[in-house]
Design a protein around this motif. Sequence first.
Motif, mmCIF file in Angstrom:
data_model
loop_
_atom_site.group_PDB
_atom_site.id
_atom_site.type_symbol
_atom_site.label_atom_id
_atom_site.label_comp_id
_atom_site.label_asym_id
_atom_site.label_seq_id
_atom_site.Cartn_x
_atom_site.Cartn_y
_atom_site.Cartn_z
ATOM 1 N N SER A 409 43.711 45.749 37.154
ATOM 2 C CA SER A 409 44.798 46.215 35.790
ATOM 3 C C SER A 409 44.876 46.610 34.774
ATOM 4 N N CYS A 411 45.085 43.708 32.683
ATOM 5 C CA CYS A 411 44.864 42.536 32.518
ATOM 6 C C CYS A 411 43.329 42.001 32.879
ATOM 7 N N ASN A 412 43.134 43.115 34.068
ATOM 8 C CA ASN A 412 41.551 42.897 34.144
ATOM 9 C C ASN A 412 40.514 42.733 33.498
HETATM 10 C C1 LIG Z 1 42.742 40.348 39.050
HETATM 11 O O1 LIG Z 1 41.239 40.836 39.981
HETATM 12 C C2 LIG Z 1 41.890 39.572 40.354
HETATM 13 C C3 LIG Z 1 40.389 39.855 41.784
HETATM 14 O O2 LIG Z 1 39.069 41.182 41.152
HETATM 15 C C4 LIG Z 1 42.823 39.837 41.751
HETATM 16 O O3 LIG Z 1 42.646 39.198 42.191
HETATM 17 C C5 LIG Z 1 43.809 40.006 40.600
HETATM 18 O O4 LIG Z 1 44.976 39.655 41.483
HETATM 19 C C6 LIG Z 1 43.763 40.705 39.244
HETATM 20 N N1 LIG Z 1 45.201 40.033 38.967
HETATM 21 C C7 LIG Z 1 46.341 41.121 38.310
HETATM 22 C C8 LIG Z 1 46.730 40.927 37.359
HETATM 23 O O5 LIG Z 1 45.623 42.777 38.789
#
Ligand SMILES: *[C@@H]1O[C@H](CO)[C@@H](O)[C@H](O)[C@H]1NC(C)=O
Length: 451
Positions: A409, A411-412
């Motif tokens: 996403s 955010c990541n």
């Molecule tokens: C971001 O990435 C982590 C693992 O890479 C995952 O567990 C988490 O759900 C992700 N967050 C979002 C908001 O997608």
Amino acid sequence: MDEGVPLSRLTSTVVLLLLLLLLLSFEGCNSLEPLLPDLSPNAAPQPFLPILAPSPLTPFTNSTIPRLSGECALNFTAAESMMSVTSIDCWGFFAPLLANVMCCPQLEATLTILIGQASKASNMLALSGSASKYCLSDIEQILIGQGAAENLRRICSIHPSNLTKRSCPVSDVEEFEKSVESEKLLAACRNIDPVKECCEQVCHNAISEAAEKIAAKTSQVLTLNGPGTLPMNSSTVVHDCKNIVLRWLASKLDPSRAKEVLRGLTNCKVNKVCPLVFPDMKHVAKECSNTVRNQTECCQAMESYVSHLQKQSLITNLQALDCSTMLAMKLLKSNITSDIYSLCHITLKDFSLQGLITQFMITIEESGCLLPSLPSDATFDQSSGISFICDLNDNIAAPWPTSSQLSASSCNKTIKIPALPAAASAQSGLYHRGVFFLVLLLTSTVTAVLS
Ligand SMILES: *[C@@H]1O[C@H](CO)[C@@H](O)[C@H](O)[C@H]1NC(C)=O
Ligand SMILES: *[C@@H]1O[C@H](CO)[C@@H](O)[C@H](O)[C@H]1NC(C)=O
Ligand SMILES: *[C@@H]1O[C@H](CO)[C@@H](O)[C@H](O)[C@H]1NC(C)=O
Ligand SMILES: *[C@@H]1O[C@H](CO)[C@@H](O)[C@H](O)[C@H]1NC(C)=O
Ligand SMILES: *[C@@H]1O[C@H](CO)[C@@H](O)[C@H](O)[C@H]1NC(C)=O
Ligand SMILES: *[C@@H]1O[C@H](CO)[C@@H](O)[C@H](O)[C@H]1NC(C)=O
Ligand SMILES: *[C@@H]1O[C@H](CO)[C@@H](O)[C@H](O)[C@H]1NC(C)=O
């Protein structure tokens, strides 16, 4: 781009063109660039120098007093400063370049605030069909009088119906407040953090929830109408009801606060989508597919491809990241499996508008301008014309996506590339920022004469 140049402007234009030619012969066309500081990431941050436009700018800034219909009950005084900011964000020939990130979000926020403010007197969160036509036309007249582009309807796909309730069954303030948990909605949205909101979506979710609640009234109405009536497409109704919710919020907040909230919400959407149009990539595919036979030829093809993207519009740094991912996916689909970005030194800035865009006669420094992920509004100044802030901290190599990044996403994504401003507002000290000036007069004059 050649439409809407009134003849009256041409007369004053000729005089100004002479001024302009004087300026150019004095400076020399190319020497405009050395006026700009070195943008290399290693250079110490330094302020941008404005490219001085010849004065006076007055003939282009003289607000004409618009002729209004007299049929629109919106209170334009209540959103006066909103409207003048909108005129600058949507300024004349620049409007298409700023449409996606600045102009249209600001115009939509203005419409929402105008209707929201008017609801305090009218008790209605929507205009009637006929009022919407008069009001949209009056709003356009006011904005054009202040310098905005004349074809904003088309640039931003706004129709009079966007000011009505469309398919949403609720537009009455009292009914709205009876149907939703209004205190909870206001609490979720009153103080949004524009960075956190994009990930946590606290206000966004509260708006969706409220919109679904009022949209649900449609089915009650239809049930009353008896069985057999076709149900309205519910996602359309919810979408239309979201506008009603936004207008209600805009009625509960003062206009400047409402603007922050509305623009913050739009920014989250804007930053998720690459607005560029990708031309056919047969040529790149031919030179770069499978094992790159000749690096020079592959990178030349790539460079030429990217140059088409650089003529389109101003984008934010997060959009540049979206665009680089999107292009990489297209390249992968054309069987280009090796990391062409690092092979050919493609950076995020390569996706930004740059070069001397002769079509618009805008001087943009060689290395381009990416807007910050939370772009501030353009500003207008008599001597320097239109300016806006570029994020100069974006000389980042375009990342060739791994499969996990493709699904990450937004955010990541920002975690992977620390220089991207997930925390732009929190750590603004880390970012070099420069003000970028468009030579307003140069543009208006030359375009007017050439057209
Ligand atoms: C971001 O990435 C982590 C693992 O890479 C995952 O567990 C988490 O759900 C992700 N967050 C979002 C908001 O997608
Ligand atoms: C500017 O506006 C004023 C009144 O608002 C008007 O008298 C004047 O002629 C205008 N100037 C130009 C160049 O349009
Ligand atoms: C319009 O808005 C202004 C500023 O909010 C206010 O002072 C004025 O009374 C309003 N006018 C009408 C007709 O409601
Ligand atoms: C206005 O309504 C049209 C449909 O008539 C829609 O396509 C468009 O996206 C709307 N514009 C905005 C800014 O919401
Ligand atoms: C409603 O319309 C949208 C497009 O306008 C479509 O994607 C969606 O599938 C439709 N939903 C239903 C329930 O018909
Ligand atoms: C790659 O192409 C360029 C230009 O077409 C040519 O000059 C060069 O010799 C080629 N390199 C190789 C290794 O074939
Ligand atoms: C990609 O390669 C596969 C096998 O090597 C081939 O079947 C396919 O047509 C190629 N696709 C494109 C778009 O060239």
